[in-house]
Motif scaffolding. Sequence first.
Motif, short mmCIF file in Angstrom:
data_model
loop_
_atom_site.label_atom_id
_atom_site.label_comp_id
_atom_site.label_asym_id
_atom_site.label_seq_id
_atom_site.Cartn_x
_atom_site.Cartn_y
_atom_site.Cartn_z
N GLY A 123 6.57 2.08 -17.46
CA GLY A 123 6.19 3.64 -16.46
C GLY A 123 4.56 3.74 -17.16
O GLY A 123 4.36 4.86 -16.43
N GLY A 124 3.91 3.09 -18.00
CA GLY A 124 2.53 3.95 -18.16
C GLY A 124 1.94 3.62 -16.78
O GLY A 124 0.80 4.53 -16.70
N ILE A 125 1.36 2.47 -16.25
CA ILE A 125 1.06 2.54 -14.59
C ILE A 125 2.31 2.30 -13.96
O ILE A 125 3.42 1.43 -14.38
N LYS A 126 2.48 3.58 -12.50
CA LYS A 126 3.45 2.70 -11.72
C LYS A 126 2.54 1.80 -11.09
O LYS A 126 1.28 1.86 -9.97
N PRO A 127 3.89 1.85 -9.44
CA PRO A 127 3.91 1.99 -8.40
C PRO A 127 2.45 2.43 -7.62
O PRO A 127 3.09 3.65 -7.67
N GLY A 128 2.01 1.79 -7.31
CA GLY A 128 0.46 2.61 -6.16
C GLY A 128 -0.56 3.01 -6.54
O GLY A 128 -1.30 2.88 -6.05
N ASP A 129 -0.24 3.23 -8.58
CA ASP A 129 -1.49 3.40 -9.13
C ASP A 129 -3.17 1.96 -9.38
O ASP A 129 -2.63 0.92 -9.29
N ALA A 130 -3.84 2.88 -8.69
CA ALA A 130 -4.85 2.19 -8.54
C ALA A 130 -5.22 1.46 -9.76
O ALA A 130 -5.87 1.85 -10.47
N LEU A 131 -5.94 0.51 -10.44
CA LEU A 131 -6.95 -0.25 -10.82
C LEU A 131 -8.47 0.10 -11.27
O LEU A 131 -8.74 -0.11 -9.80
N PRO A 132 -8.56 -0.08 -12.45
CA PRO A 132 -10.24 0.54 -12.26
C PRO A 132 -10.73 -0.84 -11.88
O PRO A 132 -10.40 -2.14 -11.83
N SER A 133 -11.80 -0.46 -11.38
CA SER A 133 -12.68 -2.20 -11.14
C SER A 133 -13.27 -2.44 -12.37
O SER A 133 -12.45 -2.35 -13.15
N VAL A 190 -1.38 -11.20 -10.21
CA VAL A 190 -1.13 -11.01 -8.13
C VAL A 190 0.58 -11.75 -7.74
O VAL A 190 0.21 -12.01 -6.96
N GLN A 191 -0.67 -12.98 -8.35
CA GLN A 191 -0.08 -14.42 -8.39
C GLN A 191 2.21 -14.18 -8.75
O GLN A 191 2.76 -14.60 -8.11
N ASP A 192 1.96 -13.46 -10.34
CA ASP A 192 3.67 -12.72 -10.01
C ASP A 192 3.92 -11.95 -9.47
O ASP A 192 5.03 -11.71 -9.36
N LEU A 235 0.86 -6.90 -9.03
CA LEU A 235 -0.82 -6.74 -8.67
C LEU A 235 -0.43 -6.96 -7.37
O LEU A 235 -0.06 -8.38 -6.80
N VAL A 236 -1.42 -6.02 -6.30
CA VAL A 236 -1.52 -6.49 -5.33
C VAL A 236 -3.15 -6.12 -4.86
O VAL A 236 -3.24 -4.91 -5.43
N GLN A 237 -3.68 -6.84 -4.42
CA GLN A 237 -5.12 -6.15 -3.84
C GLN A 237 -5.52 -6.14 -2.74
O GLN A 237 -4.60 -7.23 -1.20
N ARG A 238 -6.00 -5.47 -1.54
CA ARG A 238 -5.97 -5.20 -0.59
C ARG A 238 -7.82 -4.92 -0.19
O ARG A 238 -8.18 -4.06 -1.00
#
Length: 254
Positions: free
Chosen positions: A34-44, A67-69, A72-75
């Motif tokens: 839960g340190g990084i939550k759904p919807g959080d953006a990764l740094p560049s 992303v394959q797993d 993460l999702v890339q937009r």
Amino acid sequence: MTEDGFGSGPITLPSGGPLYLQLKRWLEDAIANGGIKPGDALPSERDLALRVDVSRVTVRKAVQQLVQDGLLVQRHGSGTFVATPAPRVEQSLSQLTSFTEDMARRGMAVRSQWLDRGVYPPSPQETMVLGLTAGEQVSRIARLRLSQETPLAIERASLSTQILPDPAAVRDSLYACLEQAGSRPIRAIQRIRAANLEADEAALLGVAPGAAGLYIERVSYLANGRVAELTRSTYRGDAYDFVAELRLGDGRTT
């Protein structure tokens, strides 16, 4: 740690294995606890490489694996984000029900995004499976099925126009429409196989190309034995559990 869960200082990776796998494990652990939550953006990519003290190629490889797993999702034009887990759905293989009925029993809101709805000349497979005569046409409906605004499945159904004369008559549920016309199927045969999603299907389902999916072909029958429907569906592999009850047969030998 800042509000986004990544903090502002350097990131210490777990030891062991190639650097990209160390970074992948760190991100997996941060998501899991839960340190990084759904919807959080990764740094560049550049910022993450500086903070972890690795190359951008290493960051890119770790991110692509996640992303394959499906973590993460890339937009395009927006960046990389922690994926929102799809609601898991348990579907019985012993009952002939529609997607809408399955979701309603679970109290889950459902909607459809229409991909196609029309009358067409049949393909050779449709002619053979549906038992169509020469000159007979086929009604096709194709929908993206969503629950809680998360895409779960792509359904493509084909029926004789004698059974479904007007595909536009289908609203939320195909089976409800057929029941009103006295043509609801009473039994079906389903074939299920694992599949890696093609790019176009993955885009509709909101997962990475090549992600795990389930391909299901259903042939359903009316009470008089006539084939009513040929449906080919593609389901997200991370969202569905198919359950079958097994009973001991009459023969008790092993």
